[in-house]
Design a protein around this motif. Structure first.
Motif, short mmCIF file in Angstrom:
data_model
loop_
_atom_site.label_atom_id
_atom_site.label_comp_id
_atom_site.label_asym_id
_atom_site.label_seq_id
_atom_site.Cartn_x
_atom_site.Cartn_y
_atom_site.Cartn_z
N PRO A 712 0.81 -1.23 0.00
CA PRO A 712 0.00 0.00 0.00
C PRO A 712 0.84 1.28 0.00
N GLY A 713 1.93 1.31 0.74
CA GLY A 713 2.71 2.53 0.85
C GLY A 713 3.47 2.91 -0.40
N THR A 714 3.67 1.95 -1.32
CA THR A 714 4.46 2.23 -2.53
C THR A 714 3.70 1.91 -3.81
N ALA A 715 2.44 1.58 -3.69
CA ALA A 715 1.68 1.13 -4.86
C ALA A 715 1.65 2.16 -5.98
N GLU A 716 1.71 3.46 -5.65
CA GLU A 716 1.62 4.51 -6.67
C GLU A 716 2.98 5.06 -7.08
N LEU A 717 4.06 4.46 -6.60
CA LEU A 717 5.40 4.97 -6.91
C LEU A 717 5.71 4.83 -8.40
N PRO A 718 6.13 5.91 -9.10
CA PRO A 718 6.52 5.79 -10.51
C PRO A 718 7.76 4.89 -10.66
N ILE A 719 7.75 4.01 -11.64
CA ILE A 719 8.86 3.07 -11.85
C ILE A 719 9.31 3.13 -13.31
N VAL A 720 10.64 3.26 -13.49
CA VAL A 720 11.24 3.24 -14.82
C VAL A 720 12.22 2.07 -14.86
N LEU A 721 12.04 1.16 -15.79
CA LEU A 721 12.97 0.05 -15.97
C LEU A 721 13.94 0.38 -17.09
N VAL A 722 15.23 0.30 -16.79
CA VAL A 722 16.29 0.55 -17.78
C VAL A 722 17.11 -0.73 -17.86
N ARG A 728 10.26 -7.35 -27.48
CA ARG A 728 8.87 -6.95 -27.28
C ARG A 728 8.25 -7.69 -26.09
N GLU A 729 8.59 -9.00 -25.95
CA GLU A 729 8.06 -9.78 -24.85
C GLU A 729 8.52 -9.22 -23.51
N ASP A 730 9.80 -8.81 -23.43
CA ASP A 730 10.33 -8.26 -22.19
C ASP A 730 9.64 -6.95 -21.84
N ARG A 731 9.41 -6.11 -22.85
CA ARG A 731 8.72 -4.84 -22.60
C ARG A 731 7.30 -5.09 -22.06
N GLU A 732 6.60 -6.03 -22.67
CA GLU A 732 5.25 -6.32 -22.21
C GLU A 732 5.27 -6.91 -20.80
N LYS A 733 6.28 -7.72 -20.51
CA LYS A 733 6.40 -8.30 -19.18
C LYS A 733 6.64 -7.21 -18.13
N GLY A 734 7.46 -6.20 -18.50
CA GLY A 734 7.74 -5.10 -17.59
C GLY A 734 6.51 -4.27 -17.30
N ILE A 735 5.75 -3.97 -18.36
CA ILE A 735 4.53 -3.18 -18.17
C ILE A 735 3.51 -3.96 -17.35
N ASP A 736 3.40 -5.28 -17.61
CA ASP A 736 2.48 -6.10 -16.84
C ASP A 736 2.88 -6.16 -15.37
N ALA A 737 4.19 -6.09 -15.10
CA ALA A 737 4.65 -6.14 -13.71
C ALA A 737 4.36 -4.84 -12.97
#
Length: 761
Positions: A712-722, A728-737
């Motif tokens: 709950p305390g971090t659910a809205e934290l913006p996340i950037v994966l670099v 394409r599969e990895d990108r979709e997996k990251g967005i799904d996560a």
């Protein structure tokens, strides 16, 4: 040299090592006996140990015809014999004579002349012990149950004509077993072992070249793969031409042969690439294992360095009229023999300093509500980055910072205004200034103000750091970090004015990019704000004399490496930060044993010889004060708080680069080495955004995203994966996560990252 002379030389060398072992055993036993407060069983054990050590040393001295040592040991043996039988309780004078005898044994090994006066004192003590022993035995002989010749009470049968077999006591049996085990060992001179080790370490260069060759073959594979696509298109054209032509012209036949050769070349190149990679991995494992085995043989436990300290503490405390307990923790930790040799003198001075300046006299301690006896403690523990941390602390009066400031003003190191404005940590740094002392007297122990400055210089010479802490009335603490080994270390490669240099990773605080508008001139010196402090900004090329002193920064953005040495920092402007790798140190030779700013050299896989920089010297070359000045923003008007970013990245190089980019844009960045550490940080601190790699140990970026979104305390934290995972599969997996943005490193661009971060914040 004759065979007999060679044998005698080897025998004396063996005796030297054996004598040191016996002397150490006797010294350790005497120190424990002198303290008292031992149980009867433990006291008997110690007396037995020192007795046997004196007896063995006497026999060894006789074998090499060292009569002076033999006579001393004979007297010591008699004294210990009387102690064994309880007929003599040594007084302070006896202990002093025994300590002096041990010192004389060491001196006689170096060719000193025997001391008749000491021999006479020991003979009198031994005679007194023998007299007491005879008197005790005569009294015991009148008792009906006498213990004769080791027989049990009541067994008074006359001895037979046959030799009487005396059972071997357990201790003797243990010693016999130890002797058998020792026969399986071989004594090798440390210098020869060190030479073997250095030759093994040189294989590191071979390993790096093999790695580079494997990378070159992989690059050829990539080029061949690109050319193969064009070749297939050309082959289709050739087949069409052949179908249309009744007779193949020479040019067409040549193209067909080229196509066949290309297929063969591609196949062989694939095989070479696989073999090169396998050989590289195999060689790396073998080289690392060999180097580690020899390195471990060269490493010694800290206890070998600390053998002299109990005696030294006792003697110094006695001279000062103080009571001091010496405590050690972690003495079994092993470290490179050369590091031990280099830090021995600094450690000795720090201990002497603690006793002379720190520990109070018993009556003064009692007046303050303390125990009469002070305590000096040395704690040894492993640290990160293949380092060892030593913490030397005492429970004395602490450092009188006001006296330190006054001495600095009197010596012209500080103005009165600067001394008044300096904080406690700044004042503590002054104790390392050469020739600054608060002692009114110059003694053999202290007073010249050189010791701590020399101690810091020697520690930094081996790539270490030292920092001081103090609590008024609660004592002082010195924290020392030194590398486990001097042969190899992790280093950061940088370029300046077309030349490559190595900076020890242990001294690198971070890498940053410096914008022209971020540079602040303070007291006519360029600085850059970091963590609320103004860190001096200096060109590495100018510092090394490769270029003239620079003008104010005019380039839009430049790279800088922030070095940290003993609490002080400096930002070195470089042209490029190339990355981090394992470095094999090469000495510069006797002729260049001490070159300012250089700690040695290394050979890269390319064959290029690269200098290794000395961070401590670089700080001195820049003529920096010990403390960083507060930035105008910190001293003036309020500044809006900066946004905090958590950066999770297991690669040191990538972490430094991303941190530099984000900090250059004005963000406060905290780093974590993997997902687990990042998640732990999020549970204890608040952040405005997370930038994370994906492929990390313990917890990868995808799992980290899921755990953040589930909390709950971090659910809205913006996340950037670099990450390097750019499919394409990895990108979709990251967005799904749960990631808000996904940036592939293959197409990475600094402005793209900052644009994404700025949009999310």
């Amino acid at each position: 040299m004759s065979r007999e002379s060679e044998f005698l030389a080897r025998l004396k060398q063996t005796f030297k090592a054996e004598a040191e072992e016996h002397r150490a055993a006797i010294l350790s036993g005497l120190l424990e006996l002198e303290k008292g407060e031992l149980g009867t069983q433990r006291q008997e054990e110690i007396v037995e140990i020192v007795f046997r050590a004196a007896h063995s040393l006497k026999g060894a001295a006789r074998a090499v015809d060292m009569g002076g040592i033999e006579r001393l040991c004979q007297s010591m043996e008699a004294i210990f014999s009387a102690m064994k039988k309880g007929h003599r309780r040594p007084d302070r004078g006896t202990f002093e004579a025994l300590y002096r005898a041990l010192d004389t044994v060491a001196a006689l090994q170096q060719g000193a002349v025997p001391d008749p006066e000491l021999e006479d004192v020991l003979r009198r003590l031994a005679h007194a012990g023998s007299a007491a022993e005879e008197e005790g035995e005569s009294r015991e002989g009148t008792q009906p149950e006498a213990n004769l010749a080791g027989r049990p009470p009541g067994d008074v049968s006359p001895p037979s004509g046959e030799p009487h077999a005396i059972p071997t006591p357990p201790r003797a049996r243990a010693a016999s077993t130890a002797t058998i085990a020792m026969s399986e060992t071989v004594r090798v001179p440390a210098d020869r072992l060190r030479s073997i080790y250095l030759r093994a370490e040189e294989l590191l260069s071979v390993k790096q070249r093999m790695k580079r060759n494997a990378a070159d073959v992989s690059e050829l594979q990539a080029l061949q793969a690109a050319w193969h696509r064009d070749r297939r298109q050309a082959a289709a054209v050739v087949r069409g031409m052949r179908e249309r032509l009744a007779d193949s012209p020479p040019a067409l036949r040549f193209l067909e042969r080229v196509d066949a050769h290309a297929r063969t070349l591609a196949s062989r190149l694939d095989g070479m690439a696989a073999a090169a990679e396998a050989d590289c991995l195999h060689a790396a494992e073998r080289v690392d294992a060999l180097a580690e085995e020899i390195r471990s043989a060269l490493m010694l436990p800290f206890s070998t360095l600390l053998e002299l300290f109990p005696r030294m503490v006792r003697d110094l405390a006695s001279e000062e009229g103080k009571a001091v307990n010496w405590e050690v923790r972690g003495e079994d930790i092993r470290i490179d023999r050369r590091v031990l040799e280099e830090i021995k003198d600094p450690l000795i001075h720090l201990v002497r300093n603690s006793i002379s300046h720190g520990i109070e006299k018993p009556e003064d301690r009692q007046a303050c509500g303390k125990r009469p006896a002070g305590t000096v403690t040395l704690a040894v523990e492993r640290a990160e980055k293949d380092e060892v941390q030593l913490t030397l602390s005492d429970d004395g009066r602490g450092v009188d910072l006001e006296r330190v400031k006054a001495a600095a003003v009197a010596g012209g190191y500080l103005t009165a205004a600067a001394a008044s404005a300096s904080n406690d940590q700044d004042a503590l740094e002054l104790i390392f200034v050469s020739e600054l002392s608060t002692s009114p007297l110059i003694t053999e122990i202290s007073g010249r103000g050189l010791g701590l400055a020399i101690a810091r210089e020697k520690i930094e010479a081996v790539g270490g750091q030292i920092a001081a802490e103090s609590t008024p009335g609660g004592g002082a603490r010195f924290r020392i970090r030194v590398p486990l080994s001097l042969a190899t270390f992790r280093g950061v490669l940088v370029k300046s004015l077309g030349r490559t240099f190595v900076v020890p990773t242990a001294n690198v605080d971070r890498a940053i990019t410096v914008a022209a508008d971020a540079v602040v001139l303070l007291e006519n010196r360029q600085t850059v704000p970091l963590d609320g402090r103004a860190v001096p900004l200096v060109s590495l090329g100018a510092l090394l004399g490769l270029a003239a002193p620079e003008e104010p920064v005019s380039d839009p953005v430049r790279f800088a490496l922030v070095l940290q040495v003993s609490g002080a920092r400096i930002a070195l402007v470089v042209d490029e930060v190339q990355g981090e790798q394992e470095i094999l140190v090469k000495n510069l030779g006797r002729q260049l044993a001490r070159v300012r700013n250089l700690a040695g050299a290394t050979v890269l896989a390319t064959g290029e010889v690269v200098p290794i920089l000395n961070p401590g010297d670089l700080m001195k070359s820049a003529h920096l004060p010990h403390a960083e000045a507060p930035t105008p923003a910190a001293a003036g008007s309020r500044v809006p708080p900066k946004r905090r970013i958590l950066l999770a990245e297991d690669s040191v190089t990538s972490r430094m680069l991303l941190q530099a980019i984000l900090e250059s844009a004005g963000y406060l960045v905290q780093t974590a080495v993997d997902g687990a550490e990042a998640f732990a940080a999020l549970r204890t601190s608040e952040f405005d955004l997370l930038v994370s790699d994906v492929d990390m140990p313990r917890m990868n970026g995808f799992d980290l995203c899921r755990k953040i979104r589930a909390r709950p305390g971090t659910a809205e934290l913006p996340i950037v994966l670099v990450t390097t995972l750019g499919s394409r599969e990895d990108r979709e997996k990251g967005i799904d996560a749960g990631a808000n943005a996904y940036i592939a490193k293959a197409g990475f661009d600094r402005s793209n990252l900052l644009e994404v971060v700025g949009r999310l914040l």
